[in-house]
Enzyme design. Structure first.
Site, short mmCIF file in Angstrom:
data_model
loop_
_atom_site.label_atom_id
_atom_site.label_comp_id
_atom_site.label_asym_id
_atom_site.label_seq_id
_atom_site.Cartn_x
_atom_site.Cartn_y
_atom_site.Cartn_z
N SER A 240 0.85 -1.17 0.01
CA SER A 240 -0.03 -0.01 -0.03
C SER A 240 0.78 1.33 -0.01
O SER A 240 0.55 2.05 -0.94
CB SER A 240 -1.03 0.15 1.16
OG SER A 240 -0.24 -0.13 2.45
N HIS A 270 -1.83 -8.89 1.89
CA HIS A 270 -1.83 -7.78 2.62
C HIS A 270 -3.05 -7.22 3.44
O HIS A 270 -3.16 -8.07 4.48
CB HIS A 270 -1.30 -6.45 1.76
CG HIS A 270 -0.92 -5.26 1.79
ND1 HIS A 270 -0.15 -5.12 3.26
CD2 HIS A 270 -0.92 -4.13 1.46
CE1 HIS A 270 0.22 -3.67 3.52
NE2 HIS A 270 -0.18 -3.30 2.21
N HIS A 318 5.88 -12.79 7.50
CA HIS A 318 5.92 -11.23 7.08
C HIS A 318 7.13 -11.25 6.11
O HIS A 318 8.30 -12.11 6.17
CB HIS A 318 6.34 -10.49 8.28
CG HIS A 318 5.97 -9.10 7.96
ND1 HIS A 318 6.91 -8.24 7.49
CD2 HIS A 318 4.81 -8.40 8.07
CE1 HIS A 318 6.43 -7.10 7.18
NE2 HIS A 318 5.25 -7.17 7.57
N ARG A 327 3.01 -4.87 16.57
CA ARG A 327 1.75 -4.38 16.43
C ARG A 327 0.77 -5.32 17.02
O ARG A 327 -0.44 -5.09 17.63
CB ARG A 327 1.37 -4.07 15.07
CG ARG A 327 2.18 -2.97 14.50
CD ARG A 327 2.08 -2.60 13.14
NE ARG A 327 2.44 -3.93 12.25
CZ ARG A 327 2.13 -4.06 10.99
NH1 ARG A 327 1.61 -2.94 10.41
NH2 ARG A 327 2.47 -5.06 10.21
N ASP A 373 -2.24 -8.56 11.55
CA ASP A 373 -3.62 -9.03 11.25
C ASP A 373 -4.11 -10.03 12.14
O ASP A 373 -5.34 -10.26 12.15
CB ASP A 373 -3.71 -9.36 9.84
CG ASP A 373 -3.51 -8.06 8.89
OD1 ASP A 373 -3.84 -6.94 9.19
OD2 ASP A 373 -2.55 -8.25 8.14
#
Ligand code: HAX
Length: 438
Positions: A240, A270, A318, A327, A373
Site C-alpha cells: 500500500s 496484505h 511477514h 503491533r 492482522d
C-alpha cells in the site's frame, strides 16, 4: 507554531541533505541485486527512502525513531484516555516532534474545517451495488474526491513550482486523513446499518468521532485511536505504501495515489489478511467446536488442513519481520487488559501457541510468527463490529496517515518519478551461466 509552518521549516532544512547525497555521493553503492530478488518481489533491496518509520526485522516498527510503547507514552493523550489522539500522532509523523497540547488542539481545529465530505462522494458510493466489497467503496470514494485536488489544480494552473508543490500535497493529504474516517463510517452504515447515517460530532477527536458515527460507545473510542495509529505506517516497501508513493511519483495527485494504495491493501496477502483471519477462525469454530471446546490438537489439525490445501495461514508470516509483530503484541496487551475472557480472544491466543510450531514444521515460511492482522479482528468482534469484510477498511483509514505523511515529504524533497529497469529471462540465464553480470 502551526503544523504547516513547522513542516515548511523542516522541509527547507532537510532538503539540502537529500540534494547533497544525490549530487556528491550518488555513485556510492549501498546494495547488490540477486536473481532471487529480481524474481522474488524485490525483497530486501534497499532502494526506497523514508524517515517517517523504519522496520527492523527483529525489533519491529519504529515511528520517527520511537517504538510503539514509546510512541503511545510520549504523545499527548485524548481527554480521559490511555491513548493519544490520532491528531497528535499525525503531527508527530509529519514533523518528528512530539507536539504540545496547543499544537494538537490546532490540528484538531484544522481537521474540523477539512472533514466535511462533499455530498456527491456519498451519492457516488450509493450507486454501487450494496454487496460491493467495502474496500471497493472506499477506493471509489477517495477517487471521487479527486476533483477537489489542490495539487492537481496547481499543476493545471501552469504555475507548478517544484520547491513549493509539497504545500498542495499537504493540503490534499490533510483533507484525505480528515475525511477518510467519515467516508469509512458512511460505508459501514450504508452496508450494515440499513443506511442509517450518523452526523459528525464536531466536538470530538477523530477516533472518538469515528466511534460515535458507527454507533459505538465510550470504550471503542480508544480502540479506534489505537487501531488507526498502529496501522498507519510500516516503512515504504509494503504494497500500500509503495503503490501510493509510486503513483504519486508520476505527479498523480494524492487522491489517485491513495486510491491505488487502497486497491493494493485490499489484497489477501496484505491488508485483507485481517478479514481472512476472522473468516478462518469462525469457520474453525463452526466446523470443529459446535459441541466441544477448542483444543490445541483440533487447531493443529485445522492448520495442517489449511496448509495441505495449498492456502496460507492468514495473520502469520511477514516479508521483513522475523519475530512476533509488536503491533500484534500491542493489540494483545489491549485484549489482556480489556477482554481477557472473550472466547474468541482465548481461541486466537491458543492459535498463537500452536501456529508457529506448525509453520516451522511445514518449513516454508521464513517467519512463523503472527503479524498485525492475527489479532486485530478479535478486538473489532468483541465490540460488536462483526462484519469482517469491513476490517480492511479500518486498516485503510489508519494507513492513510502514513501514506499521506510520506507523500508530503516525497514532494517536499522532490523525489523523482519511479522507474526501475527490467531485464529479460535470457539475460538472467546468461548472467547466471557466467556467475554475474559483466
Ligand atoms: N502460511 C503458509 N505459508 C506461508 C505463510 C503462511 N502464513 N507465510 C509464508 N508462507 C510461504 C510462502 O507462501 C512461500 O511459499 P512458496 O515458496 O511456496 O511460494 C514461502 O512460505 C516463503 O515465504 P516467505 O519468504 O516467508 O514470505 P513472503 O515474504 O513471500 O510473504 C507474506 C510474506 C506476508 C505474504 C506471507 O507470510 C503470507 O502469505 N502470510 C499470510 C497472509 C498474511 O498474514 N498477510 C499479512 C501480512 C502483514 C501485512 O502486510 N498486513 O497488511
Amino acid at each position: 507554531m502551526a503544523l504547516k509552518e513547522t513542516l515548511r521549516q523542516k522541509i527547507d532544512e532537510f532538503r539540502p541533505r537529500t540534494t547533497r547525497l544525490a549530487k556528491e555521493f550518488g555513485k556510492v553503492k549501498i546494495d547488490e541485486v540477486t536473481i532471487e530478488q529480481c524474481i522474488g518481489g524485490a525483497r530486501d533491496i534497499r532502494c526506497l527512502v523514508t524517515d517517517i518509520s523504519y522496520l527492523d526485522p527483529q525489533e519491529g516498527i519504529r515511528f520517527r525513531g520511537k517504538t510503539i510503547p514509546e510512541t503511545f507514552a510520549s504523545l499527548p493523550k485524548a481527554p480521559g484516555s490511555d491513548y493519544p489522539t490520532v491528531e497528535s500522532f499525525w503531527y508527530f509523523l509529519l514533523t518528528g516532534e512530539v507536539p504540545s497540547q496547543a499544537q494538537v488542539d490546532a490540528v484538531l481545529a484544522e481537521w474540523k474545517t477539512r472533514q466535511e465530505v462533499p455530498p456527491y462522494v456519498f451519492d457516488t458510493i450509493r450507486t454501487l451495488p450494496r454487496d460491493s466489497h467495502p474496500m471497493a467503496m472506499l477506493s471509489v470514494g477517495i477517487t471521487a474526491m479527486q476533483r477537489d485536488s489542490k495539487f492537481a489544480a496547481l499543476y493545471n494552473s501552469g504555475a507548478f513550482n517544484k520547491l513549493t508543490a509539497w504545500e498542495t500535497v499537504y493540503e490534499d493529504a490533510s483533507d484525505i486523513v480528515a475525511r477518510i474516517p467519515v467516508i469509512a463510517a458512511f460505508i459501514y452504515n450504508l452496508k450494515y446499518q440499513g443506511d442509517r447515517q450518523v452526523a459528525i460530532d464536531p466536538t470530538l477527536d477523530m477516533g472518538a468521532n469515528f466511534a460515535q458515527m458507527i454507533g459505538q460507545g465510550e470504550a471503542y473510542k480508544d480502540v479506534a485511536r489505537m487501531y488507526f495509529i498502529l496501522h498507519s505506517d510500516h516503512e515504504s516497501g509494503n504494497v500500500s505504501a509503495h503503490t501510493t508513493h509510486l503513483v504519486h511519483s508520476a505527479l498523480s495527485d494524492p487522491y489517485y495515489a491513495y486510491a491505488a494504495g487502497l486497491n493494493g491493501l485490499a489484497g489477501p496477502l496484505h491488508g485483507r489478511a485481517n478479514q481472512e483471519v476472522l473468516d478462518w477462525t469462525i469457520k474453525f469454530q463452526e466446523k470443529y467446536c459446535k459441541d466441544r471446546e477448542p483444543t490445541k490438537e483440533l487447531i493443529t489439525k485445522a492448520l495442517w488442513d489449511t496448509l495441505n490445501s495449498g492456502q496460507v495461514i492468514p495473520g502469520y508470516g511477514h516479508a521483513v519481520l522475523r519475530k512476533t509483530d509488536p503491533r500484534y503484541i500491542s493489540q494483545r496487551e489491549f485484549c489482556l487488559k480489556h477482554l481477557p475472557e472473550d472466547p474468541l480472544f482465548k481461541l486466537v491466543s491458543m492459535i498463537f501457541e500452536v501456529a508457529p510450531g506448525v509453520l516451522t514444521e511445514h518449513g516454508k515460511t521464513k517467519n512463523p510468527w503472527p503479524n498485525v492482522d492475527a489479532q486485530s479482528g478479535v478486538i473489532q468482534w468483541h465490540y460488536g463490529v462483526k462484519e469482517w469484510d469491513y476490517y480492511t477498511v479500518l486498516f485503510g483509514v489508519g494507513r492513510a496517515l502514513g501514506c499521506m505523511a510520506n507523500l508530503t515529504w516525497d514532494r517536499g524533497l522532490g523525489y523523482a518519478i519511479e522507474r526501475p529497469k527490467s531485464v529479460t529471462t535470457p539475460m538472467l540465464e546468461e548472467w547466471a551461466a557466467q556467475g554475474g553480470r559483466r
